[in-house]
Design an enzyme around this catalytic site. Sequence first.
Site, PDB file in Angstrom:
ATOM      1  N   PHE A 156      -4.217  -3.617  -4.270  1.00 46.58           N
ATOM      2  CA  PHE A 156      -3.307  -4.262  -3.326  1.00 46.58           C
ATOM      3  C   PHE A 156      -3.639  -5.738  -3.171  1.00 46.58           C
ATOM      4  CE2 PHE A 156      -3.369   0.194  -1.987  1.00 46.58           C
ATOM      5  CZ  PHE A 156      -2.014   0.468  -2.006  1.00 46.58           C
ATOM      6  N   GLU A 157      -2.585  -6.533  -3.089  1.00 51.54           N
ATOM      7  CA  GLU A 157      -2.709  -7.942  -2.748  1.00 51.54           C
ATOM      8  C   GLU A 157      -2.472  -8.084  -1.246  1.00 51.54           C
ATOM      9  OE1 GLU A 157      -3.609 -10.152  -4.804  1.00 51.54           O
ATOM     10  OE2 GLU A 157      -3.036  -9.508  -6.820  1.00 51.54           O
ATOM     11  N   GLN A 158      -2.820  -9.248  -0.715  1.00 51.34           N
ATOM     12  CA  GLN A 158      -2.522  -9.513   0.683  1.00 51.34           C
ATOM     13  C   GLN A 158      -1.009  -9.520   0.867  1.00 51.34           C
ATOM     14  OE1 GLN A 158      -3.716  -9.141   3.914  1.00 51.34           O
ATOM     15  NE2 GLN A 158      -5.459 -10.217   3.010  1.00 51.34           N
ATOM     16  N   THR A 160       0.925  -6.916   0.442  1.00 50.86           N
ATOM     17  CA  THR A 160       1.565  -5.842  -0.314  1.00 50.86           C
ATOM     18  C   THR A 160       2.028  -4.739   0.628  1.00 50.86           C
ATOM     19  OG1 THR A 160       0.197  -6.242  -2.267  1.00 50.86           O
ATOM     20  CG2 THR A 160       1.209  -4.069  -2.079  1.00 50.86           C
ATOM     21  N   ARG A 217     -12.438  -7.986  -3.107  1.00 51.05           N
ATOM     22  CA  ARG A 217     -12.238  -9.206  -3.899  1.00 51.05           C
ATOM     23  C   ARG A 217     -12.518 -10.443  -3.049  1.00 51.05           C
ATOM     24  NH1 ARG A 217      -6.525  -8.976  -4.874  1.00 51.05           N
ATOM     25  NH2 ARG A 217      -6.836 -11.069  -5.685  1.00 51.05           N
TER      26      ARG A 217
END
Length: 307
Positions: A156-158, A160, A217
């Site tokens: 997941f990205e920020q 998402t 991350r």
Amino acid sequence: MAAVIHGNPSLRLAALLPVVISILLAGPAMAALENQTGQVTVFWGRHKDEGSLREACDSGMYTSIIMSFLNVYGNGRYNLDLSGHQFITGVGDDIKHCQSAGISISLSIRGNHSLPNKQSALDLFDHIWNAYLGGSQKGVHRPFGDAVLNGVDLFFEQGTPVKNYDVLARELAKHSNGGVTKKPIRLTATLPCGFISHHTNGGVVITTGIYERIHVRFFDDDDHTDHYNSYSEDAWDSWTAAYPSSRIFLGLPASQEAAKEGYLYPKSLYYGVLPVVQKAANYGGVMLWDRYYDESSKYSGYVKRWA
């Protein structure tokens, strides 16, 4: 047998001096790395020049490899995107080759879109289970043939959308020892450091207590301040405290080119960061982004010895 240096005593001392200095300098730092696991994970699949999966495994640098990505577009649409590799013929054999060497191979699921309801999450599970894991539903295409992956990573990205991905995670956990292979599914998550500050968003994905590993991350978290764009001891402590039942991995870029922010020079990693993160009881190891950048920088050569 030790080498014997003949001749002038001053020359003999000069020859031994670098060895003595290295021992004196390395000794205290080596003693500080007391909770080493030797676990190094790398992402593979994004660059055509990174080499094959087999070559990554044969490098001896990694204990687990995550192939990226299976993109989720909603409404039952999924797309396997190993964009650096136009043809995936032979990847199945490479997977089995890596597994025979004791290297775990997982597939990362990138949630580009939310899952609108519980049924859509269960449909995604069915696809993953039958196409990549222990399922054997007739008519389902298996891109890697009869190779069965060791695990699934949720990436997941920020920002998402994460709705109903917890349903997918729980369903994967329920089937961990099922299917034709009876092998456990290694369930992991990869998230930007700043995700922990949005429990109403990200927490529902990762507070189920079923993730073996969480890769945090510490780089390129564009939606947050610099506190989250690189390693922070406070942020690391927050992650390890919040998820004590999971092994927490330090996620780093493998070179300065791999990320806009977050790269750690080997000296900083060795003396400043690893002695601190390894104090955590649930420290798991190091995750690198990605194989292409690591192949050029050889960063894992340092990480492998110190992780």
